[in-house]
Scaffold this active site. Structure first.
Site, mmCIF file in Angstrom:
data_model
loop_
_atom_site.group_PDB
_atom_site.id
_atom_site.type_symbol
_atom_site.label_atom_id
_atom_site.label_comp_id
_atom_site.label_asym_id
_atom_site.label_seq_id
_atom_site.Cartn_x
_atom_site.Cartn_y
_atom_site.Cartn_z
ATOM 1 N N HIS A 24 6.677 -1.803 3.218
ATOM 2 C CA HIS A 24 6.538 -3.184 3.636
ATOM 3 C C HIS A 24 5.620 -3.798 2.532
ATOM 4 O O HIS A 24 4.857 -3.158 1.640
ATOM 5 C CB HIS A 24 5.911 -3.418 4.923
ATOM 6 C CG HIS A 24 4.525 -2.716 4.945
ATOM 7 N ND1 HIS A 24 4.626 -1.116 5.213
ATOM 8 C CD2 HIS A 24 3.274 -3.013 5.021
ATOM 9 C CE1 HIS A 24 3.142 -1.014 5.259
ATOM 10 N NE2 HIS A 24 2.435 -1.909 5.366
ATOM 11 N N ASN B 26 0.847 -1.141 0.088
ATOM 12 C CA ASN B 26 0.042 -0.027 0.054
ATOM 13 C C ASN B 26 0.694 1.101 0.014
ATOM 14 O O ASN B 26 2.048 1.282 0.617
ATOM 15 C CB ASN B 26 -0.753 -0.087 1.281
ATOM 16 C CG ASN B 26 -2.035 -1.229 1.311
ATOM 17 O OD1 ASN B 26 -2.426 -1.450 0.260
ATOM 18 N ND2 ASN B 26 -2.173 -1.650 2.294
HETATM 19 P P1 AMP Z 1 -0.472 -1.180 5.736
HETATM 20 O O1 AMP Z 1 -1.817 -0.846 6.077
HETATM 21 O O2 AMP Z 1 -0.306 -1.396 4.396
HETATM 22 O O3 AMP Z 1 0.442 -0.036 6.085
HETATM 23 O O4 AMP Z 1 -0.072 -2.290 6.603
HETATM 24 C C1 AMP Z 1 0.403 -2.356 8.000
HETATM 25 C C2 AMP Z 1 0.195 -3.484 8.662
HETATM 26 O O5 AMP Z 1 0.741 -3.513 9.840
HETATM 27 C C3 AMP Z 1 -1.289 -3.863 8.797
HETATM 28 O O6 AMP Z 1 -1.850 -5.153 8.365
HETATM 29 C C4 AMP Z 1 -1.283 -4.176 10.476
HETATM 30 O O7 AMP Z 1 -2.143 -5.077 10.862
HETATM 31 C C5 AMP Z 1 0.142 -4.528 10.602
HETATM 32 N N1 AMP Z 1 0.726 -4.080 12.128
HETATM 33 C C6 AMP Z 1 0.513 -3.159 12.698
HETATM 34 N N2 AMP Z 1 1.486 -3.143 14.075
HETATM 35 C C7 AMP Z 1 1.854 -4.433 13.913
HETATM 36 C C8 AMP Z 1 2.671 -5.044 14.803
HETATM 37 N N3 AMP Z 1 2.918 -4.602 16.127
HETATM 38 N N4 AMP Z 1 3.171 -6.266 14.570
HETATM 39 C C9 AMP Z 1 2.715 -6.973 13.405
HETATM 40 N N5 AMP Z 1 1.775 -6.359 12.450
HETATM 41 C C10 AMP Z 1 1.572 -5.293 12.592
#
Ligand code: AMP
Length: 113
Positions: free
Chosen positions: A99, A86
């Site tokens: 990511h 994203n």
């Molecule tokens: P995005 O919305 O593409 O920026 O993805 C961010 C992702 O990070 C989401 O799918 C969240 O569920 C994930 N996320 C947020 N905090 C954590 C965490 N502490 N450990 C693992 N995943 C996380």
């Protein structure tokens, strides 16, 4: 970067379920999985998103793509998987650190969005 969630995870200051690591990237299970397998592959160097990925070295970019393939093999995603990144508010990017989501373990929807 001081106030970045994923930088803190890479540094080990916030716990994560690690699945892979090399010189250039770190991968761990998403805390709110949207598929049976949902892994985040994160560049170790802080850049905000794929638009800024040009700032990474060629070696780092190649390592991230290779890592995705290795993780898919490790996770036995033989039937396929989806890779999503994203970028920015229209795409609902919530963590501003590059990511790639690896989603697998079930049939994905035909529509991507
Ligand atoms: P995005 O919305 O593409 O920026 O993805 C961010 C992702 O990070 C989401 O799918 C969240 O569920 C994930 N996320 C947020 N905090 C954590 C965490 N502490 N450990 C693992 N995943 C996380």
């Amino acid at each position: 970067m001081a106030d970045c969630l994923f930088c803190k995870i890479i540094a080990g200051d916030i716990p994560s379920a690690k699945v892979y690591e090399d010189e250039y990237c770190y991968a761990f299970r998403d805390i709110a999985p949207q598929a049976p397998t949902h892994i985040l592959v994160v560049s170790k160097e802080h850049v905000q998103n794929v638009k800024e990925a040009a700032e990474l070295s060629d070696a780092a970019l190649a390592a991230i793509i290779r890592a995705i393939g290795k993780i898919a093999e490790q996770e036995k995603l033989e039937k396929g998987f989806r890779v999503v990144t994203n970028c920015g508010p229209d795409a609902c990017q919530s963590v501003n650190h590059l990511h790639f989501h690896i989603l697998g373990g079930r049939q994905m929807a035909d529509q991507m969005a």
